[in-house]
Design a protein around this motif. Structure first.
Motif, PDB file in Angstrom:
ATOM      1  N   THR A 145       0.865  -1.172   0.000  1.00 62.43           N
ATOM      2  CA  THR A 145       0.000   0.000   0.000  1.00 62.43           C
ATOM      3  C   THR A 145       0.906   1.228   0.000  1.00 62.43           C
ATOM      4  OG1 THR A 145      -1.804  -1.087   1.193  1.00 62.43           O
ATOM      5  CG2 THR A 145      -1.752   1.313   1.243  1.00 62.43           C
ATOM      6  N   ALA A 146       0.770   2.040  -1.026  1.00 61.06           N
ATOM      7  CA  ALA A 146       1.563   3.264  -1.138  1.00 61.06           C
ATOM      8  C   ALA A 146       0.688   4.461  -0.791  1.00 61.06           C
ATOM      9  CB  ALA A 146       2.121   3.406  -2.543  1.00 61.06           C
ATOM     10  N   ARG A 147       1.318   5.477  -0.251  1.00 57.50           N
ATOM     11  CA  ARG A 147       0.591   6.675   0.161  1.00 57.50           C
ATOM     12  C   ARG A 147       1.155   7.902  -0.547  1.00 57.50           C
ATOM     13  NH1 ARG A 147       0.977   3.108   4.222  1.00 57.50           N
ATOM     14  NH2 ARG A 147      -0.960   2.614   5.356  1.00 57.50           N
ATOM     15  N   LEU A 148       0.275   8.624  -1.209  1.00 54.89           N
ATOM     16  CA  LEU A 148       0.654   9.886  -1.830  1.00 54.89           C
ATOM     17  C   LEU A 148       0.465  10.982  -0.804  1.00 54.89           C
ATOM     18  CD1 LEU A 148       1.470  11.523  -4.345  1.00 54.89           C
ATOM     19  CD2 LEU A 148      -0.940  11.585  -4.993  1.00 54.89           C
ATOM     20  N   ASN A 149       1.566  11.627  -0.411  1.00 56.42           N
ATOM     21  CA  ASN A 149       1.547  12.607   0.674  1.00 56.42           C
ATOM     22  C   ASN A 149       1.987  13.981   0.192  1.00 56.42           C
ATOM     23  OD1 ASN A 149       0.896  10.704   2.796  1.00 56.42           O
ATOM     24  ND2 ASN A 149       2.996   9.930   2.608  1.00 56.42           N
TER      25      ASN A 149
END
Length: 282
Positions: free
Chosen positions: A42-46
């Motif tokens: 799971t990748a998070r765009l921050n």
């Protein structure tokens, strides 16, 4: 600012072209070499800095085009104000797919968020006036549609999208046609009643000639100082829409808006905006 999302089918050719450019002739060889095909993440765009976000719809499309099975959860929407550390989007699925789409997604989102953020800064300087901030056609070739959408997300307005949208008579048209009166007479004789006409002037005597001749609904006041803009507003007396343009820096917007012009157009919104720092973290 809330702007109606564009249909994905319109955006897809832009995003597909960017992915094909990045993936080259043989795909992402780094990821294919070092990441097992079954690996899931799971990748998070921050957000890494404050601003107004734009391009999330485009970024999500980039991930889906690489792998339709990716699960994308939006935590912010295009047009939202964001702060450092804010979670914008989560992408869950095959790690290889996420990595292969990462750079294209970030390029779009960072670039478009930069435009939205700069637009919002310009718009903030017009508070308390009726003046609207608008962009121009000084856009990145091939990306005009999404860059103009980013202007909307920043609270601005769009100028024409192409040469076929409206008549905009510039100084070179006037010179080639032999003057202001000939071009306006040609408009009145030949233009469709469905098409609006704007004409550019850079002196008050030219504005007077336009007002006397008629035929234009909008007058672009080009590279005028603030005092001259104020005189132009007084001369026009609401008979035409007035657009101030040329040398529209952020530190000048408030005083220009205070003159009473209807629009301030700035090419800087799209050609000089700095990319907003966003990151994709595993």
């Amino acid at each position: 600012m809330t702007a109606t999302p564009l249909p994905d089918m319109i955006l897809e050719p832009l995003v597909r072209a960017a992915l094909l450019e990045d993936l080259g002739t043989y795909g992402d060889i780094t990821t294919r070499t070092v990441i097992p095909a079954a690996t899931r993440y799971t990748a998070r765009l921050n957000a890494r800095e404050a601003g107004v976000v734009s391009g999330l719809q485009v970024a999500a499309l980039a991930f889906r085009l690489v792998d339709p099975a990716l699960v994308i959860t939006a935590h912010k929407a295009d047009g939202d104000s964001i702060a450092p550390g804010d979670l914008l989007m989560e992408i869950e699925g095959r790690a290889a797919s996420i990595l292969s789409a990462e750079r294209v997604a970030l390029n779009f989102a960072g670039r478009l968020s930069g435009i939205a953020t700069m637009t919002a800064a310009f718009v903030a300087r017009t508070q308390g006036t009726a003046t609207r901030v608008t962009c121009t056609r000084k856009t990145t070739p091939g990306l005009r549609l999404v860059e103009k959408q980013a202007v909307l997300h920043g609270g601005g307005f769009n100028h024409r999208f192409s040469l076929s949208d409206a008549i905009l008579i510039k100084d070179n048209h006037i010179a080639a046609a032999g003057g202001i009166r000939p071009v306006l007479q040609a408009v009145k004789a030949q233009a469709s009643h469905m098409i609006r006409c704007e004409i550019e002037v850079d002196r008050l005597d030219q504005l007077a000639e336009v007002l006397d001749e008629g035929g234009a609904e909008v007058v672009l006041l080009d590279n005028m100082d603030t005092a001259t803009l104020r005189e132009a507003v007084a001369m026009a007396k609401g008979r035409v829409v007035l657009e101030a343009s040329g040398n529209m820096r952020l530190d000048r917007i408030a005083e220009v808006a205070a003159t009473g012009v209807d629009y301030i157009s700035s090419g800087a919104l799209t050609h000089s905006a700095q990319t907003l720092d966003l990151g994709l973290d595993f």
